[in-house]
Design a protein around this motif. Structure first.
Motif, PDB file in Angstrom:
ATOM      1  N   GLY C 257      46.296  81.617  24.557  1.00  0.00           N
ATOM      2  CA  GLY C 257      45.292  80.554  24.225  1.00  0.00           C
ATOM      3  C   GLY C 257      44.904  78.654  25.071  1.00  0.00           C
ATOM      4  O   GLY C 257      44.451  78.329  24.188  1.00  0.00           O
ATOM      5  N   VAL C 258      46.206  78.607  25.938  1.00  0.00           N
ATOM      6  CA  VAL C 258      45.718  77.201  25.976  1.00  0.00           C
ATOM      7  C   VAL C 258      45.298  76.915  27.240  1.00  0.00           C
ATOM      8  O   VAL C 258      45.472  78.120  27.974  1.00  0.00           O
ATOM      9  CB  VAL C 258      47.906  77.060  26.157  1.00  0.00           C
ATOM     10  N   SER C 259      44.563  76.368  26.969  1.00  0.00           N
ATOM     11  CA  SER C 259      43.872  76.201  28.414  1.00  0.00           C
ATOM     12  C   SER C 259      44.129  75.552  29.621  1.00  0.00           C
ATOM     13  O   SER C 259      44.104  76.330  30.843  1.00  0.00           O
ATOM     14  CB  SER C 259      42.692  74.672  28.043  1.00  0.00           C
ATOM     15  N   ARG C 260      45.313  75.198  29.652  1.00  0.00           N
ATOM     16  CA  ARG C 260      45.867  74.782  30.913  1.00  0.00           C
ATOM     17  C   ARG C 260      46.741  73.781  30.783  1.00  0.00           C
ATOM     18  O   ARG C 260      47.728  73.696  29.924  1.00  0.00           O
ATOM     19  CB  ARG C 260      44.728  73.148  31.736  1.00  0.00           C
ATOM     20  N   VAL C 261      47.952  74.255  31.621  1.00  0.00           N
ATOM     21  CA  VAL C 261      49.390  73.757  31.605  1.00  0.00           C
ATOM     22  C   VAL C 261      49.427  73.466  33.181  1.00  0.00           C
ATOM     23  O   VAL C 261      49.236  73.784  34.462  1.00  0.00           O
ATOM     24  CB  VAL C 261      50.056  75.235  32.119  1.00  0.00           C
ATOM     25  N   HIS C 262      50.443  72.507  33.153  1.00  0.00           N
ATOM     26  CA  HIS C 262      50.685  70.997  34.351  1.00  0.00           C
ATOM     27  C   HIS C 262      52.013  70.896  34.393  1.00  0.00           C
ATOM     28  O   HIS C 262      53.041  71.365  33.522  1.00  0.00           O
ATOM     29  CB  HIS C 262      50.129  69.913  33.888  1.00  0.00           C
ATOM     30  N   ILE C 263      52.477  71.352  35.349  1.00  0.00           N
ATOM     31  CA  ILE C 263      53.600  71.202  36.151  1.00  0.00           C
ATOM     32  C   ILE C 263      54.424  69.964  37.059  1.00  0.00           C
ATOM     33  O   ILE C 263      53.296  69.802  38.044  1.00  0.00           O
ATOM     34  CB  ILE C 263      54.615  72.313  36.604  1.00  0.00           C
ATOM     35  N   LEU C 264      54.290  68.913  36.100  1.00  0.00           N
ATOM     36  CA  LEU C 264      54.574  67.030  36.689  1.00  0.00           C
ATOM     37  C   LEU C 264      55.565  66.651  37.583  1.00  0.00           C
ATOM     38  O   LEU C 264      57.165  67.043  36.257  1.00  0.00           O
ATOM     39  CB  LEU C 264      54.353  66.599  35.609  1.00  0.00           C
ATOM     40  N   ASP C 265      56.285  65.767  37.863  1.00  0.00           N
ATOM     41  CA  ASP C 265      56.777  65.029  37.810  1.00  0.00           C
ATOM     42  C   ASP C 265      57.247  64.026  37.341  1.00  0.00           C
ATOM     43  O   ASP C 265      56.598  63.262  37.891  1.00  0.00           O
ATOM     44  CB  ASP C 265      56.793  65.123  39.836  1.00  0.00           C
TER      45      ASP C 265
END
Lengths: 298, 298, 298, 298, 298, 298
Positions: C257-265
């Motif tokens: 149910g999470v809309s978007r996931v980001h892997i950030l630097d």
């Protein structure tokens, strides 16, 4: 002590109103206000008195008004010619500008009349709170300009005004996907609002006595119809002129959740009160089905 | 990965805005919107963007607008002559009718622009919710018709709209004891609203850079004044033209509880943002006293 | 008046942020905070500024932090040897005691940094309000002590803190059926919280630029993947090291149910702001499907 | 049917509790938890049971705990020497770091014990929600490092946790104007919290039976004192050791609005229940004046 | 369409009611119900209709009733003799028991009548919610048993019932410090309730036309008096019988915050409606001062 | 300091109550109060103490009472003969009048007793708030007058009183479609109320020890039964006298959503407390199924 003559009769009238007040307690009543009742100053005052009384005894009235004649007058005033196609005003940009100005002026004059009776009104258009979203309405396939058909109602602002105890007065303009302004037929706007609010009652103030079985026989006024009878009547093709779209509107409203629709003769003083506070009512009532109606009166 | 050039600068600008956002969180900011910023389409768009941004980052902005030039244009359109006494429009009944129509048209066009940016606006006049009660304003003793002086503000409808998260846009008409409609100077209306709402900030968008110590010396722009300095300036009699009543208005607003008043140059793009989100600000700020100001920036 | 140079650019940057602020208004954003961004004092300050800005412009950010390096340092300080199995710390009772102390210290130092910027933070662990219930997590079948796998999240305390306008900072410890304390991998904790809160966004601050199609080819950074592409990638077996469980976590979060996931630097200053307030974003985004994404940007 | 023996006595005990439950319904009771009651595992469990019972029967208990002995143990563990001046720990930065870690560990272990009995606790420090602001406390003019004196309490987070039905457990750390962390004496913290919350009762769990008129005469225990008697006693100079600051604390708390303060012997099992649910009470009670007390018992 | 004859008159009566409905919107009106209006079945029905109408149009009516004649009837039925001293019933314990039974029976029969008209009533005595605390009332120094004088009103239960939209019907029994039951004169109870609720209006339904200047001259009925005139009249000693304590009660009520008190002739059908919905009113009105009254009607 | 002897035992009893208090926190417990416990003054006081204690420790108790013996006494007092058919009182109109008076007197005396212990009670009948709607109940086909069978419960007034923290005490009268008053068997009324409120527990205070497997064998008392066992028992035909309808009532209540029903011996002092605060409980408990029960105790 001698009592004022007639005073007992007054008490009797008030007591008679009791069951009607009870039945509509906190119910939403949408009044489409237009026609002669908007031109004659006396009738105007009486309509406003009726609506204010409904508010004070616990109903939740909402006014949706038109302004056709006044728009034509101002279109003329600035030297333009009103132009109609299939009963709908051809609304180019300059006409739309005047129409919006006039409708808002009418709106604020109604606000004033309600205020004057001590109830706080708030006048809004279909642009306020992004209430009435619409698209272009064609007249028999012809582009007649900024005439809108309601595609979506966001009733939040109306709910908020009612919650805060204001009387909402709605002027029938809306906006499209590109945020252009549109003029909406007031009957259409009233239906859209009544439907979105699941109104208990939607009353049209018109310049006719109601629906006649045979338009040429003034004795054939129908005092009530089920929605199926109304649809059959519409489908029969015998219905003339302005009544046809109005009746179709009524049918649609009931099918979308409005409990009862009334076509009233706005030329009768206090027609709203008379419809609501008397057993027989006046004009023509359309409702879902005979059964439900019986239950409703039980 | 190579970052978009200039992107770090963007982050820096946003971070710089942090303390300003914090300082005005949930604070009421009244914007008097008029002059060139209302005529030039680009400036107009930028003012609306600024106000919408203020709303989105947690301020509670309220717009009060004028409509002078547009009123004159329409008065002409219907073949009447605008007439002024002492800088105030002589407003007979037909003029008032046009003024009300035009002001409401302007109002709804601003509502539309705000809506278009995704924030729900609601346009109201001083008649809605019985907000602006007024009496006749005389110009040097002369009766100039339906020009009103605000005598009482009922801010309930504004509080209700803010509570429901709408952006209120106010058109400066009001009503008197007999429920006649009056045109109110938009500066006066903005002051009355800001005072009644105990606004944190009242910003006037004008067509001047601010207040000059010496109007003929463009280098003498005052970036800030205490209310006492402003009053001394007004009393000195050296202040000319339209600035005098505006400055007196500012003084009165501060003395009635508004924290700061700003006279901004509406011809500068995004002047509202620049005033609020930069340390130096722009235009002229008037505030209560030097001490409080230091505390305020602490 | 001469304006400060560059000031117009500032206004432009703020106005550009408008649609992003709007899109995330009142949306929950969970930030998994760890890695270099937690060691370097400058980066640390910038992450906190970013989160505080998100809070002030109307987002609802939640921080979940780790503390791995600091735990190792303190384990050493008291003369013990850190011990790992399959990348997971073997956590006997004395180690757990130190881990809990260190994690809470880190937690309170983050609270302090947020407070310092004027936003009230509240630091809680998974034991507070019985938030994170867990069971023993085995590493390839091996018992590695008090390392927990979340079995149930009771998000009440987080909802309550958000409602009261606090910024919640969560330290990844939990408890089992016998009320023993467990250390939870911070990535796992962030996923569990984001899932339970139906977060709009879950952002991992990592020490890599994002996900590479080919880890050896720095040009092959993927800027976005659908959840199916991500799953295929995981299943392909070509993904190495720490990224594999992290990506699986991302996939699970979106499927729950999470809309978007980001892997950030996290080594890029203000990476959070850059991701949210620019169109291209940075790092790798994983979302449900290409269609939805288009709709989402519509 | 034969009833379980002693069962009638049980009913009697419960019924006897009735007036006490009534008197403290929804009243705030702050418990300063420390000393032996925090070391002995049995006593610990009983204190927690008492507090949980108070919560369940409608009181609003708040725990403020210390951690002195455990801090010393960990200071030693990392090879440092504890150092005291005038009974106050000299708290340099490394010591403060350890103190904060240990206090938070203790805090979370108490949270766990309360949770285990089915009541949801939330552990917070004086840094969370910017609750305890402080300044450096000098010991006889000497700088002893990060030892804080509370200057301001922001009780919002406590009110919020109580409103949401959590049991707040407070660890005595705070922050100064520069957002440095300070260790606060737990007695001081409990007094500050009780005062800010206008607590009905503040109970100190100590390692003495109460206040003795003559410390060498164990028969001279005072069961109650007015605040004036307590002040006279403090001023007399006969009071020794740790009791003097504690008694002064009690006096200050009452003068700032706390209704009653109790010095209890934490070595007695269930001392809190016994104090509250028996007429005679135990330990020493300090209250405002004899008159009020009579009224209070009326 | 022919309208029902007289229908226009109905509308007119309803519209005339508008300002009265407005004036009393959400105002509390306490009705002391007793005398003939409680014996005659027709009058009874009309009083209930009146009260229900007041409720439905937005007033907040509260009924306080007596039951004297019915009590006497039942005292006789069980073979006891009613006994009076100075107009007050001597109320020994058996009489009190019967009085309480009868008053509650009357109470529930009124609840039923209101329910029957579709408004939910709740009947309570002065013992419910500990509403009417009283002490023994002596009659010229003589102990006449369980006749109570109200010493304190706890109006909480009335506020709660009004908030939940019930119509409260109050039976005049109370309790003393020892929780003994007392009979309270219904006039006294109505005054105590009206005072505690700061009622807008307190109306006594009596068996006289109102207050006469000269009791023997039926032409001398006073239609209104200020509270000072009323006091002078009471002090003059010319007032006879039951009117004296009633008038003193009215005076006390106004002096304690009730806006207007009315002495109505309960034998006139719908006397409540007639008093409220006609300009002249009926019976005798007592109010604070001539000035206020003018303001009140402004 | 020497502690009061037995004081530690007191603490132990209170601590033992902890899990029971927790289990019923904010749960609704309906007590059918009747039989000996209503006649003996000591038992009466103890029942009231029990209910007040339940209220104070966080339960939501509701009392439904009978009044049979007292009704018979008063029927006799006015010279009438009580008359029964099939265990049900033949209730003609004069009997109904007396029954209503007596039941309300009993009701108010219970209100008084609860008030005396410091908890505010409100006594209502099934007519108040139109709570208990009923129809005529026939006894073996025979018309026995105004004996009612509940057909519909409107629990609004009970919810409202509980929300406002009053203790509701219900007297078992109701009304039919014609708004006639009916006497309802108190067991029936208690079941109807418990069902409508989805009570956690419904406890009958009776004059027997509970349900016996064999009524003649006092050793055969059943301490618990599932609802199926209870139904089988009822169907077996071996159950005698008054227990049969009571047990059927219990079964119906559980099938309609009440969690547990208890048949208690009201002659045992504090039987309510003993049932609730001891593991074994007393009397006979009926619940849904063995499985659920285990879960319930888990």
């Amino acid at each position: 002590m001698e009592l004022e003559p007639g005073i007992m009769h007054k008490a009797a009238v008030l007591i008679e109103a009791l069951p009607y007040i009870q039945r509509f307690n906190r119910k939403i009543v949408v009044v489409k206000y237009g026609g002669s009742a908007m031109v004659d100053e006396n009738l105007k005052k009486q309509v406003i008195q009726d609506v204010v009384l409904l508010k004070l005894v616990g109903f939740k009235p909402i006014i949706v008004h038109g302004g056709g004649k006044e728009i034509s007058r101002w279109v003329g005033k600035v030297g333009m010619e009103p132009h109609f196609v299939g009963g709908l005003r051809v609304t180019d940009e300059p006409t739309m500008e005047i129409a919006e100005m006039v409708l808002n002026k009418v709106n604020k004059s109604l606000v004033q009349l309600v205020n004057e009776l001590g109830v706080k009104a708030v006048g809004i258009s279909g642009k306020d709170g992004m209430m009435l979203r619409c698209k272009k309405k064609y007249s028999g396939g012809e582009d007649i300009g900024y005439v809108g058909e309601v595609t979506e109602v966001d009733p939040q602002i109306i709910y908020d005004l009612l919650e805060k105890d204001f009387l909402p007065i709605i002027c029938p303009t809306g906006f499209d996907e590109e945020f252009k302004t549109y003029n909406i037929n007031a009957d259409d706007a009233a239906c859209a609002v009544a439907t979105a609010m699941k109104a208990e009652k939607l009353a049209f103030l018109t310049d006719v006595e109601g629906v006649y079985r045979d338009f040429n026989d003034k004795e054939s006024l129908l005092s009530e119809m089920t929605v199926d009878e109304a649809q059959a009547f519409v489908d029969s093709g015998t219905l003339g002129g302005g009544m046809l779209p109005k009746l179709q509107n009524c049918i649609d409203a009931i099918r979308s959740g409005v409990s009862r629709v009334h076509i009233l003769d706005g030329r009768i003083p206090h027609c709203l009160l008379l419809e609501i506070f008397t057993d027989k009512g006046i004009g023509t009532a359309i409702f879902n089905s005979a059964e439900e109606e019986r239950y409703y009166h039980g």
